[in-house]
Design an enzyme around this catalytic site. Structure first.
Site, PDB file in Angstrom:
ATOM      1  N   ALA A 183       9.256  -7.134  -6.892  1.00 22.80           N
ATOM      2  CA  ALA A 183      10.180  -6.948  -8.010  1.00 22.80           C
ATOM      3  C   ALA A 183      11.263  -5.965  -7.571  1.00 22.80           C
ATOM      4  O   ALA A 183      11.051  -5.152  -6.670  1.00 22.80           O
ATOM      5  CB  ALA A 183       9.419  -6.407  -9.214  1.00 22.80           C
TER       6      ALA A 183
ATOM      7  N   GLY B 230       5.509  -8.197  -6.274  1.00 24.67           N
ATOM      8  CA  GLY B 230       5.815  -9.381  -7.061  1.00 24.67           C
ATOM      9  C   GLY B 230       6.002 -10.635  -6.217  1.00 24.67           C
ATOM     10  O   GLY B 230       5.775 -11.751  -6.701  1.00 24.67           O
TER      11      GLY B 230
ATOM     12  N   GLU C 178       2.671 -11.917  -5.706  1.00 23.66           N
ATOM     13  CA  GLU C 178       2.185 -12.394  -7.011  1.00 23.66           C
ATOM     14  C   GLU C 178       2.795 -13.749  -7.381  1.00 23.66           C
ATOM     15  O   GLU C 178       2.114 -14.613  -7.932  1.00 23.66           O
ATOM     16  CB  GLU C 178       2.468 -11.327  -8.085  1.00 23.66           C
ATOM     17  CG  GLU C 178       1.580 -10.097  -7.889  1.00 23.66           C
ATOM     18  CD  GLU C 178       2.029  -8.883  -8.689  1.00 23.66           C
ATOM     19  OE1 GLU C 178       3.223  -8.528  -8.620  1.00 23.66           O
ATOM     20  OE2 GLU C 178       1.195  -8.281  -9.374  1.00 23.66           O
TER      21      GLU C 178
ATOM     22  N   GLU D 281       2.422  -1.605  -4.486  1.00 17.88           N
ATOM     23  CA  GLU D 281       2.889  -0.866  -5.671  1.00 17.88           C
ATOM     24  C   GLU D 281       2.349   0.557  -5.711  1.00 17.88           C
ATOM     25  O   GLU D 281       2.982   1.454  -6.256  1.00 17.88           O
ATOM     26  CB  GLU D 281       2.493  -1.612  -6.956  1.00 17.88           C
ATOM     27  CG  GLU D 281       3.281  -2.887  -7.217  1.00 17.88           C
ATOM     28  CD  GLU D 281       2.683  -4.119  -6.559  1.00 17.88           C
ATOM     29  OE1 GLU D 281       1.811  -3.983  -5.667  1.00 17.88           O
ATOM     30  OE2 GLU D 281       3.086  -5.236  -6.938  1.00 17.88           O
TER      31      GLU D 281
END
Ligand code: CAA
Length: 268
Positions: A75, A119, A122, A142
């Site tokens: 992200a 992300g 993911e 993260e």
């Protein structure tokens, strides 16, 4: 599919090979300067393109890929940095447009080269299977940013690789190479970087020759394995299995086998 220009992704419809073959969608994540960091614009566009392919009766499946250097490095940290809890909660940070992928009923292949982090990992895991190039690197870093994975990393990763390796990756933030990812069951196959797109194409083209009903039922049934106890999952599978005997494609597939000819599915 309606032609539309996107800013953060490249979208193509490619023909399958062989008579009567369906087409497949090819989506390339395309923010090269930020290693395909996933911002709202990119995730909106990805969701829109996936849903358009899902609604297109001529499309069997979809490939999602990135660049050689990065599938996606996570992200977008620049965008996330100023968020506070009320804003994250109210605006549905990393949820609203990230969940769209779960609505897609056709198979999605993630063709991953380079970094698939946070992300990015993911999104790859939210696809139905991952074909990795030998330079692929997966991780949930993260923890290094003072947060936890927020798009399924603590849920899909342990289901894919087991608790110990999921904890190892999420708690230490280390990256896992393609060989380790294949050994752990995160990816279905690893190929040399130069062959990644050809391998994903081969998989997509195989699906383009099958019954769309059977493809979608297969995806729905395998997904059910992660949502239900075994007895319920087996019942769900049996119901779909029986239901497919009311399709023209079942008669065609079995008839073609018995007549020693190639099937011509009509997706009915
Ligand atoms: N967000 C925003 N920008 C990013 C980014 C990200 N996740 N990852 C990389 N970039 C940007 C860098 O800031 C850099 O931009 P500038 O050229 O403007 O400085 C550019 O992409 C190239 O990156 P690097 O110079 O860092 O490239 P590198 O080859 O030296 O390192 C890397 C590559 C190891 C992937 C490194 O970029 C990195 O660690 N990126 C962050 C990975 C990360 O922490 N991902 C998790 C994000 S949080 C998340 O995803 C939450 C969630 O669960 C949804």
């Amino acid at each position: 599919m309606t032609e539309r220009t996107y800013e953060n992704i490249l979208v193509e419809t490619r023909p399958g090979s062989g008579a009567n073959a369906l087409s497949y969608g090819w989506i390339t994540l395309n923010r090269p300067k930020a290693l395909n960091a996933l911002n709202d614009g990119l995730m909106d566009e990805l969701g829109e393109a996936l849903l358009a392919f899902d609604a297109d009766d001529t499309v069997a499946c979809i490939v999602v890929t990135g660049s050689e250097k990065a599938f996606a490095a996570g992200a977008d940290i620049l965008v996330m940095h100023p968020f506070d809890f009320p804003n994250a909660f109210r605006k549905g940070l990393i949820s609203r447009n990230w969940d769209t992928i779960r609505q897609v009923r056709k198979p999605i292949i993630a063709a991953v080269s380079g970094f698939a982090l946070g992300g990015g990992c993911e999104v790859a895991m939210a696809c139905d299977f991952i074909i990795a190039a030998d330079n692929a690197r997966f991780g949930q870093p993260e923890i290094k940013l003072g947060i936890i994975p927020g798009a399924g990393g603590t849920q899909r990763l342990p289901r894919a690789v087991g608790k110990s390796k999921a904890m190892d990756l999420a708690l230490t933030g280390r990256m896992m190479d393609a060989t380790e990812a294949e050994r752990a069951g995160l990816v279905s196959r690893v190929v040399p970087l130069a062959e990644l797109h050809a391998e994903a194409t081969k998989a997509a083209e195989a699906m383009c020759g099958y019954s769309l009903l059977a493809l979608m039922a297969t995806k729905e049934s395998v997904d059910r394995a992660f949502e239900s106890p075994l007895s319920e999952g087996l019942l769900f599978e049996r119901r779909l299995f029986h239901a497919l005997f009311s399709s023209a494609d079942q008669k065609e597939g079995m008839g073609a086998f018995l007549e020693k000819r190639a099937p011509g599915f009509t997706h009915r």
